[in-house]
Write a protein that holds these residues in place. Structure first.
Motif, PDB file in Angstrom:
ATOM      1  N   PRO A 197       0.754  -1.277  -0.018  1.00 27.74           N
ATOM      2  CA  PRO A 197      -0.076   0.034  -0.025  1.00 27.74           C
ATOM      3  C   PRO A 197       0.910   1.259  -0.046  1.00 27.74           C
ATOM      4  CG  PRO A 197      -0.739  -1.496   1.558  1.00 27.74           C
ATOM      5  CD  PRO A 197       0.632  -2.209   1.164  1.00 27.74           C
ATOM      6  N   ALA A 198       0.373   2.197  -0.781  1.00 34.31           N
ATOM      7  CA  ALA A 198       1.251   3.604  -0.873  1.00 34.31           C
ATOM      8  C   ALA A 198       0.797   4.308   0.225  1.00 34.31           C
ATOM      9  CB  ALA A 198       0.673   4.376  -2.021  1.00 34.31           C
ATOM     10  N   PRO A 199       1.420   5.079   1.163  1.00 32.50           N
ATOM     11  CA  PRO A 199       1.140   5.745   2.384  1.00 32.50           C
ATOM     12  C   PRO A 199       0.460   6.967   1.879  1.00 32.50           C
ATOM     13  CG  PRO A 199       3.390   5.116   2.552  1.00 32.50           C
ATOM     14  CD  PRO A 199       2.899   4.681   1.186  1.00 32.50           C
ATOM     15  N   ALA A 200      -0.622   7.258   2.519  1.00 30.30           N
ATOM     16  CA  ALA A 200      -1.496   8.693   2.273  1.00 30.30           C
ATOM     17  C   ALA A 200      -0.481   9.699   2.514  1.00 30.30           C
ATOM     18  CB  ALA A 200      -2.796   8.638   2.973  1.00 30.30           C
ATOM     19  N   PHE A 201      -0.688  11.019   1.898  1.00 34.11           N
ATOM     20  CA  PHE A 201       0.037  12.472   2.396  1.00 34.11           C
ATOM     21  C   PHE A 201      -0.976  13.292   1.924  1.00 34.11           C
ATOM     22  CE2 PHE A 201       1.522  11.121  -1.918  1.00 34.11           C
ATOM     23  CZ  PHE A 201       1.047  12.305  -2.662  1.00 34.11           C
ATOM     24  N   GLU A 202      -0.688  14.658   2.576  1.00 32.82           N
ATOM     25  CA  GLU A 202      -1.298  15.800   1.889  1.00 32.82           C
ATOM     26  C   GLU A 202      -0.327  16.910   2.234  1.00 32.82           C
ATOM     27  OE1 GLU A 202      -5.549  17.231   2.414  1.00 32.82           O
ATOM     28  OE2 GLU A 202      -4.732  18.075   3.965  1.00 32.82           O
ATOM     29  N   LEU A 203       0.162  17.357   1.376  1.00 36.15           N
ATOM     30  CA  LEU A 203       1.220  18.362   1.501  1.00 36.15           C
ATOM     31  C   LEU A 203       0.991  19.690   1.063  1.00 36.15           C
ATOM     32  CD1 LEU A 203       4.314  16.022   0.896  1.00 36.15           C
ATOM     33  CD2 LEU A 203       3.631  16.869   2.975  1.00 36.15           C
ATOM     34  N   PRO A 204       1.501  20.752   1.234  1.00 38.96           N
ATOM     35  CA  PRO A 204       1.476  21.834   0.503  1.00 38.96           C
ATOM     36  C   PRO A 204       1.996  21.998  -1.020  1.00 38.96           C
ATOM     37  CG  PRO A 204       2.199  22.443   2.732  1.00 38.96           C
ATOM     38  CD  PRO A 204       2.381  21.116   2.468  1.00 38.96           C
ATOM     39  N   ASN A 205       1.212  22.640  -2.021  1.00 40.46           N
ATOM     40  CA  ASN A 205       1.501  22.421  -3.257  1.00 40.46           C
ATOM     41  C   ASN A 205       1.959  23.904  -3.693  1.00 40.46           C
ATOM     42  OD1 ASN A 205       2.030  21.858  -5.808  1.00 40.46           O
ATOM     43  ND2 ASN A 205      -0.070  21.585  -6.324  1.00 40.46           N
ATOM     44  N   VAL A 206       3.254  24.249  -4.342  1.00 36.96           N
ATOM     45  CA  VAL A 206       3.345  25.294  -4.978  1.00 36.96           C
ATOM     46  C   VAL A 206       3.361  25.282  -6.397  1.00 36.96           C
ATOM     47  CG1 VAL A 206       4.617  26.137  -2.916  1.00 36.96           C
ATOM     48  CG2 VAL A 206       5.845  24.878  -4.757  1.00 36.96           C
ATOM     49  N   GLY A 207       2.975  24.360  -6.960  1.00 41.19           N
ATOM     50  CA  GLY A 207       2.984  24.150  -8.437  1.00 41.19           C
ATOM     51  C   GLY A 207       1.504  24.104  -8.937  1.00 41.19           C
ATOM     52  N   PRO A 208       1.158  23.425 -10.166  1.00 41.40           N
ATOM     53  CA  PRO A 208      -0.032  23.411 -10.702  1.00 41.40           C
ATOM     54  C   PRO A 208      -0.694  22.308  -9.783  1.00 41.40           C
ATOM     55  CG  PRO A 208       1.434  23.334 -12.366  1.00 41.40           C
ATOM     56  CD  PRO A 208       2.401  23.362 -11.232  1.00 41.40           C
ATOM     57  N   GLY A 209      -2.091  22.548  -9.766  1.00 40.86           N
ATOM     58  CA  GLY A 209      -2.754  21.548  -8.914  1.00 40.86           C
ATOM     59  C   GLY A 209      -3.231  22.115  -7.688  1.00 40.86           C
ATOM     60  N   PRO A 210      -3.980  21.319  -7.006  1.00 32.35           N
ATOM     61  CA  PRO A 210      -4.661  21.794  -5.847  1.00 32.35           C
ATOM     62  C   PRO A 210      -3.569  22.025  -4.451  1.00 32.35           C
ATOM     63  CG  PRO A 210      -4.917  19.285  -6.009  1.00 32.35           C
ATOM     64  CD  PRO A 210      -4.302  19.671  -7.163  1.00 32.35           C
ATOM     65  N   ASP A 211      -4.042  22.547  -3.677  1.00 32.90           N
ATOM     66  CA  ASP A 211      -3.014  23.139  -2.586  1.00 32.90           C
ATOM     67  C   ASP A 211      -4.077  23.208  -1.441  1.00 32.90           C
ATOM     68  OD1 ASP A 211      -1.123  23.884  -0.959  1.00 32.90           O
ATOM     69  OD2 ASP A 211      -1.229  26.280  -1.647  1.00 32.90           O
ATOM     70  N   PRO A 212      -3.640  22.295  -0.438  1.00 31.08           N
ATOM     71  CA  PRO A 212      -2.838  21.052  -0.371  1.00 31.08           C
ATOM     72  C   PRO A 212      -3.154  19.852  -1.507  1.00 31.08           C
ATOM     73  CG  PRO A 212      -4.293  21.035   1.614  1.00 31.08           C
ATOM     74  CD  PRO A 212      -4.791  22.474   0.677  1.00 31.08           C
ATOM     75  N   CYS A 213      -2.181  19.194  -1.554  1.00 33.34           N
ATOM     76  CA  CYS A 213      -2.277  18.269  -2.720  1.00 33.34           C
ATOM     77  C   CYS A 213      -2.241  16.860  -1.717  1.00 33.34           C
ATOM     78  CB  CYS A 213      -1.192  18.542  -3.622  1.00 33.34           C
ATOM     79  SG  CYS A 213      -1.129  16.970  -5.056  1.00 33.34           S
ATOM     80  N   SER A 214      -2.891  15.988  -2.195  1.00 33.90           N
ATOM     81  CA  SER A 214      -3.052  14.798  -1.420  1.00 33.90           C
ATOM     82  C   SER A 214      -2.988  13.482  -2.638  1.00 33.90           C
ATOM     83  CB  SER A 214      -4.306  14.649  -0.517  1.00 33.90           C
ATOM     84  OG  SER A 214      -5.294  14.458  -1.275  1.00 33.90           O
TER      85      SER A 214
ATOM     86  N   VAL B 218       5.833  20.549  -0.829  1.00 35.82           N
ATOM     87  CA  VAL B 218       6.683  20.948   0.003  1.00 35.82           C
ATOM     88  C   VAL B 218       6.722  20.022   1.542  1.00 35.82           C
ATOM     89  CG1 VAL B 218       7.205  22.681   1.997  1.00 35.82           C
ATOM     90  CG2 VAL B 218       6.469  23.302  -0.557  1.00 35.82           C
ATOM     91  N   ASP B 219       7.645  19.319   1.586  1.00 31.47           N
ATOM     92  CA  ASP B 219       7.917  18.240   2.915  1.00 31.47           C
ATOM     93  C   ASP B 219       9.005  18.859   3.602  1.00 31.47           C
ATOM     94  OD1 ASP B 219       7.190  16.016   4.234  1.00 31.47           O
ATOM     95  OD2 ASP B 219       8.508  14.782   3.044  1.00 31.47           O
ATOM     96  N   PRO B 220       8.688  19.746   4.495  1.00 31.45           N
ATOM     97  CA  PRO B 220       9.794  20.222   5.069  1.00 31.45           C
ATOM     98  C   PRO B 220      10.622  19.295   6.320  1.00 31.45           C
ATOM     99  CG  PRO B 220       8.048  21.498   5.762  1.00 31.45           C
ATOM    100  CD  PRO B 220       7.590  20.684   4.633  1.00 31.45           C
ATOM    101  N   ASP B 221       9.627  18.632   6.870  1.00 31.05           N
ATOM    102  CA  ASP B 221      10.131  17.713   8.030  1.00 31.05           C
ATOM    103  C   ASP B 221      10.330  16.289   7.309  1.00 31.05           C
ATOM    104  OD1 ASP B 221       9.359  19.391   9.880  1.00 31.05           O
ATOM    105  OD2 ASP B 221       7.401  19.159  10.004  1.00 31.05           O
ATOM    106  N   GLY B 222      10.202  16.184   6.016  1.00 34.35           N
ATOM    107  CA  GLY B 222      10.763  14.775   5.276  1.00 34.35           C
ATOM    108  C   GLY B 222       9.960  13.593   5.823  1.00 34.35           C
ATOM    109  N   THR B 223       8.377  13.917   6.261  1.00 41.02           N
ATOM    110  CA  THR B 223       7.434  12.944   6.799  1.00 41.02           C
ATOM    111  C   THR B 223       7.157  11.923   5.294  1.00 41.02           C
ATOM    112  OG1 THR B 223       6.602  14.341   8.330  1.00 41.02           O
ATOM    113  CG2 THR B 223       5.379  12.722   7.692  1.00 41.02           C
ATOM    114  N   ALA B 224       6.851  12.521   4.363  1.00 42.07           N
ATOM    115  CA  ALA B 224       6.372  11.754   3.340  1.00 42.07           C
ATOM    116  C   ALA B 224       7.733  11.266   2.798  1.00 42.07           C
ATOM    117  CB  ALA B 224       5.748  12.646   2.058  1.00 42.07           C
ATOM    118  N   GLY B 225       8.861  11.541   2.625  1.00 35.90           N
ATOM    119  CA  GLY B 225       9.792  10.907   2.298  1.00 35.90           C
ATOM    120  C   GLY B 225      10.136   9.575   3.030  1.00 35.90           C
TER     121      GLY B 225
END
Length: 164
Positions: free
Chosen positions: A6-23, A94-101
């Motif tokens: 399974p792929a872990p869920a995430f929701e992060l701020p997005n500064v590019g095209p698409g929704p902000d936040p992006c999940s 944007v993943d400043p804490d590296g949580t998604a990584g």
């Protein structure tokens, strides 16, 4: 390729095209595949080149019903600077804490120095197959050094291998 998981869920701020936040859930609703580009540092020439090459191959990704998503382990302001300079056609998260990584097992050379670019995170690419009931990790590339980024040809071949 190993067994899917399974792929872990995430929701992060997005500064590019698409929704902000992006999940992942939002991306999965609209795409068959999500290609996550986990960059290790905003100052890394190879990370910048990889993000730009993903933008250059945007049409090839779209032809495969896939979207690239750059994930930058930095603050919003630095990521906004990237977007201003590179004008990426895909989400830039944007993943400043590296949580998604960390959730996607982005390699860390020396865990006690994970926040330092030269010692910390290494690049990774993960293809998430969102066609099923739950998104699954279908293909990965984990860098062994800060300059070990797969070519976009390698990423597209990995994507093609899981589309069949």
């Amino acid at each position: 390729m190993s067994a899917r998981k399974p792929a872990p869920a995430f929701e992060l701020p997005n500064v590019g095209p698409g929704p902000d936040p992006c999940s992942l859930a939002t991306l999965a609703a609209n795409e068959s595949f999500v290609v996550l580009l986990f960059h290790h540092d905003d100052e890394c020439h190879d990370c910048r080149a990889q993000a730009k090459k993903a933008g250059d191959r945007y049409a090839a990704l779209r032809a495969r019903d896939a979207v690239a998503v750059s994930v930058l382990p930095t603050g919003r302001e630095v990521a906004e600077d990237w977007q201003d300079r590179f004008d990426l056609p895909h989400p830039l998260l944007v993943d400043p804490d590296g949580t998604a990584g960390a959730d996607y097992d982005q390699p860390v050379r020396l865990p006690m120095f994970a926040e330092l670019p030269i010692f910390g995170r290494l690049p990774a690419v993960v293809v998430v197959d969102t066609r099923g009931a739950e998104p699954e990790i279908a293909w990965t590339y984990r860098g062994r050094s800060t300059w070990d980024h797969p070519s976009m040809t390698t990423v597209l071949e990995g994507l093609d291998s899981v589309r069949e």
